[in-house]
Motif scaffolding. Structure first.
Motif, PDB file in Angstrom:
ATOM      1  N   ILE A 180      40.706  47.922  39.118  1.00  0.00           N
ATOM      2  CA  ILE A 180      40.672  47.707  40.563  1.00  0.00           C
ATOM      3  C   ILE A 180      39.224  47.807  41.012  1.00  0.00           C
ATOM      4  CG2 ILE A 180      41.493  48.499  42.812  1.00  0.00           C
ATOM      5  CD1 ILE A 180      43.698  47.428  40.945  1.00  0.00           C
ATOM      6  N   ASP A 181      38.644  46.687  41.430  1.00  0.00           N
ATOM      7  CA  ASP A 181      37.234  46.691  41.829  1.00  0.00           C
ATOM      8  C   ASP A 181      37.019  46.429  43.312  1.00  0.00           C
ATOM      9  OD1 ASP A 181      37.915  44.008  41.835  1.00  0.00           O
ATOM     10  OD2 ASP A 181      36.705  43.511  40.077  1.00  0.00           O
ATOM     11  N   GLU A 182      38.065  45.995  44.011  1.00  0.00           N
ATOM     12  CA  GLU A 182      37.950  45.765  45.453  1.00  0.00           C
ATOM     13  C   GLU A 182      39.192  46.293  46.161  1.00  0.00           C
ATOM     14  OE1 GLU A 182      36.509  41.904  46.814  1.00  0.00           O
ATOM     15  OE2 GLU A 182      36.174  41.352  44.708  1.00  0.00           O
ATOM     16  N   PRO A 183      39.380  47.610  46.201  1.00  0.00           N
ATOM     17  CA  PRO A 183      40.596  48.168  46.795  1.00  0.00           C
ATOM     18  C   PRO A 183      40.700  47.873  48.282  1.00  0.00           C
ATOM     19  CG  PRO A 183      38.984  49.897  46.389  1.00  0.00           C
ATOM     20  CD  PRO A 183      38.458  48.660  45.728  1.00  0.00           C
ATOM     21  N   LEU A 184      41.914  47.883  48.774  1.00  0.00           N
ATOM     22  CA  LEU A 184      42.149  47.733  50.209  1.00  0.00           C
ATOM     23  C   LEU A 184      41.629  48.969  50.945  1.00  0.00           C
ATOM     24  CD1 LEU A 184      45.764  46.282  50.130  1.00  0.00           C
ATOM     25  CD2 LEU A 184      43.712  45.080  50.865  1.00  0.00           C
ATOM     26  N   PRO A 185      41.301  48.843  52.233  1.00  0.00           N
ATOM     27  CA  PRO A 185      40.828  49.998  52.995  1.00  0.00           C
ATOM     28  C   PRO A 185      41.852  51.135  52.999  1.00  0.00           C
ATOM     29  CG  PRO A 185      40.467  47.963  54.216  1.00  0.00           C
ATOM     30  CD  PRO A 185      41.322  47.595  53.035  1.00  0.00           C
ATOM     31  N   VAL A 186      41.347  52.359  52.972  1.00  0.00           N
ATOM     32  CA  VAL A 186      42.210  53.539  52.973  1.00  0.00           C
ATOM     33  C   VAL A 186      42.431  53.993  54.419  1.00  0.00           C
ATOM     34  CG1 VAL A 186      42.447  55.931  52.217  1.00  0.00           C
ATOM     35  CG2 VAL A 186      41.347  54.249  50.719  1.00  0.00           C
ATOM     36  N   PRO A 187      43.680  54.004  54.902  1.00  0.00           N
ATOM     37  CA  PRO A 187      43.950  54.454  56.274  1.00  0.00           C
ATOM     38  C   PRO A 187      43.516  55.906  56.479  1.00  0.00           C
ATOM     39  CG  PRO A 187      45.829  53.253  55.393  1.00  0.00           C
ATOM     40  CD  PRO A 187      44.882  53.499  54.240  1.00  0.00           C
ATOM     41  N   LYS A 201      44.399  40.672  49.811  1.00  0.00           N
ATOM     42  CA  LYS A 201      43.271  40.140  49.055  1.00  0.00           C
ATOM     43  C   LYS A 201      43.424  40.484  47.573  1.00  0.00           C
ATOM     44  CE  LYS A 201      40.051  44.061  49.376  1.00  0.00           C
ATOM     45  NZ  LYS A 201      38.654  44.444  49.674  1.00  0.00           N
ATOM     46  N   ARG A 202      42.588  39.830  46.768  1.00  0.00           N
ATOM     47  CA  ARG A 202      42.502  40.194  45.364  1.00  0.00           C
ATOM     48  C   ARG A 202      41.837  41.550  45.277  1.00  0.00           C
ATOM     49  NH1 ARG A 202      38.713  41.082  41.969  1.00  0.00           N
ATOM     50  NH2 ARG A 202      38.845  40.595  39.737  1.00  0.00           N
ATOM     51  N   ILE A 203      42.509  42.501  44.612  1.00  0.00           N
ATOM     52  CA  ILE A 203      41.949  43.846  44.513  1.00  0.00           C
ATOM     53  C   ILE A 203      41.462  44.172  43.106  1.00  0.00           C
ATOM     54  CG2 ILE A 203      43.298  44.752  46.444  1.00  0.00           C
ATOM     55  CD1 ILE A 203      45.158  46.066  44.339  1.00  0.00           C
ATOM     56  N   GLY A 204      41.847  43.348  42.136  1.00  0.00           N
ATOM     57  CA  GLY A 204      41.443  43.633  40.763  1.00  0.00           C
ATOM     58  C   GLY A 204      42.035  42.630  39.805  1.00  0.00           C
ATOM     59  N   ARG A 205      42.112  43.037  38.544  1.00  0.00           N
ATOM     60  CA  ARG A 205      42.614  42.140  37.511  1.00  0.00           C
ATOM     61  C   ARG A 205      43.273  42.943  36.402  1.00  0.00           C
ATOM     62  NH1 ARG A 205      39.162  41.767  32.998  1.00  0.00           N
ATOM     63  NH2 ARG A 205      37.315  43.094  33.197  1.00  0.00           N
ATOM     64  N   VAL A 206      44.110  42.257  35.656  1.00  0.00           N
ATOM     65  CA  VAL A 206      44.711  42.844  34.469  1.00  0.00           C
ATOM     66  C   VAL A 206      43.667  42.791  33.352  1.00  0.00           C
ATOM     67  CG1 VAL A 206      46.557  42.600  32.748  1.00  0.00           C
ATOM     68  CG2 VAL A 206      47.003  42.123  35.164  1.00  0.00           C
ATOM     69  N   THR A 207      43.592  43.847  32.537  1.00  0.00           N
ATOM     70  CA  THR A 207      42.662  43.877  31.403  1.00  0.00           C
ATOM     71  C   THR A 207      43.438  44.025  30.102  1.00  0.00           C
ATOM     72  OG1 THR A 207      42.343  46.279  31.451  1.00  0.00           O
ATOM     73  CG2 THR A 207      40.915  44.944  32.863  1.00  0.00           C
ATOM     74  N   ASP A 208      42.743  43.870  28.996  1.00  0.00           N
ATOM     75  CA  ASP A 208      43.410  43.954  27.698  1.00  0.00           C
ATOM     76  C   ASP A 208      43.085  45.250  26.969  1.00  0.00           C
ATOM     77  OD1 ASP A 208      40.794  43.486  27.093  1.00  0.00           O
ATOM     78  OD2 ASP A 208      41.134  41.601  26.009  1.00  0.00           O
ATOM     79  N   ASN A 209      42.643  46.266  27.692  1.00  0.00           N
ATOM     80  CA  ASN A 209      42.408  47.559  27.065  1.00  0.00           C
ATOM     81  C   ASN A 209      43.744  48.149  26.626  1.00  0.00           C
ATOM     82  OD1 ASN A 209      39.656  47.385  27.679  1.00  0.00           O
ATOM     83  ND2 ASN A 209      40.001  48.279  29.714  1.00  0.00           N
TER      84      ASN A 209
END
Length: 332
Positions: free
Chosen positions: A263-270, A321-329
């Motif tokens: 997760i590299d662009e999280p949504l704003p935290v209320p 919005k796009r918040i991240g991506r799936v990885t292969d770790n």
């Protein structure tokens, strides 16, 4: 309260996991005398039972939890039914199913018409938002067992067996799209109430919430059914659907094909989450493990469909919005 704040507040998640495992072991001993109709979806949000070679019934059950104690303190129950509907239908859509109906179960110390009517108002509103029916339910007066009231439900929907979304098609690099939550939703309230103890519910602490604390805590759980069904019926390749509740974004790991994610662009935290963290001395790591932190639902799509998915979803949620991506770790 840092580190193990949730356990100190009264919820031992490790013990809960062990209890669930014990239940699963016991239920695994059921002898039917025929092949099971259950579609194997280990760890997923809803169960699916085969009706025939084409159709499945998706099933889920959940309740409102200790959010009801806030409702009792405020003497306001008209939104609790929305939470009950939301916690059920948001799970059912995670397998790609269309929710059709829900049955409610109200356990109450003694039947109070005004309280039950308020709960009914919320259930009706939640049903409208989800596009489902509530054809019946149960009201149990359990004065010897219950203090106050508890509200739960069970939902069912339908899904074509060849259209089940289990995450198995997810691949490394797939974008993860986040839909905003409306607040705490309906989990983590034992920790939230412990952390915020002493703050009057009719006050806005330091003007940080823009409304009273009680109003922020009773904000109903968002219902994601209509935009998700619209997306499923589009040409977008939807590969995974995750309802973000207790466990936070770690719920993405319940999808069959997700080994890890970034997760590299999280949504704003209320601000209500920041208040809990500060007043309760809860670590950031535990906050992310317990709460949704502003992201109530995640959708994994094929990389080439990210723009189309966002175009559709942002009509309902401009903040999506796009918040991240799936990885292969490797999963740990």
């Amino acid at each position: 309260m840092s580190g193990d704040a949730y356990a100190k507040a009264g919820v031992d998640q490790g013990a809960a996991d062990s209890a669930v495992a014990a239940l699963v072991r016991a239920l695994g001993a059921i002898e039917l005398g025929r092949d099971s109709r259950q579609v194997p979806l280990p760890g997923h949000y809803a169960s699916v039972i085969r009706v025939d070679e084409r159709l499945g019934i998706a099933l889920s059950t959940d309740g409102v939890g200790t959010k009801l104690l806030v409702a009792e303190q405020l003497g306001r129950f008209d939104t609790i039914g929305i939470d009950c509907v939301a916690m059920n239908v948001n799970d059912v859509i995670c397998v790609g199913a269309e929710p059709l109906a829900m049955l409610d179960y109200i356990a109450i110390e003694r039947a109070e018409p005004d309280v039950c009517e308020q709960i009914g108002v919320g259930l009706a509103r939640g049903a409208e938002l989800a596009g489902i029916e509530i054809p019946g339910g149960e009201l149990a007066q359990l004065g010897d067992m219950v203090r106050g009231v508890d509200v739960s439900g069970a939902c069912f929907g339908t899904v074509a067996l060849d259209a089940i979304v289990d995450g198995g098609a997810v691949q490394a690099g797939d974008p993860v799209i986040g839909l905003p939550s409306s607040g705490l939703h309906s989990n983590g309230y034992t920790l939230a109430r412990s952390a915020l103890e002493g703050i009057p519910l009719d006050e806005d602490p330091e003007g940080r919430l823009g409304r009273s604390l009680g109003e922020a805590l009773l904000e109903p759980t968002e219902i994601y059914v209509k935009p998700v069904l619209e997306l499923l019926r589009s040409e977008v390749d939807v590969r995974g659907l995750a309802h973000i509740t207790s466990g936070g974004l770690g719920n993405l790991l319940r999808l069959a094909g997700v080994q890890s994610y970034e997760i590299d662009e999280p949504l704003p935290v209320p601000p209500v989450f920041e208040l809990i963290e500060e007043r309760g001395g809860v670590s950031g790591e535990e906050m992310r493990e317990v709460f949704n932190m502003g992201c109530g639902f995640c959708i994994v799509v094929a990389p080439g469909d990210e723009a189309a998915a966002l175009d559709l979803l942002q009509r309902h949620y401009p903040e999506a919005k796009r918040i991240g991506r799936v990885t292969d770790n490797a999963r740990t």
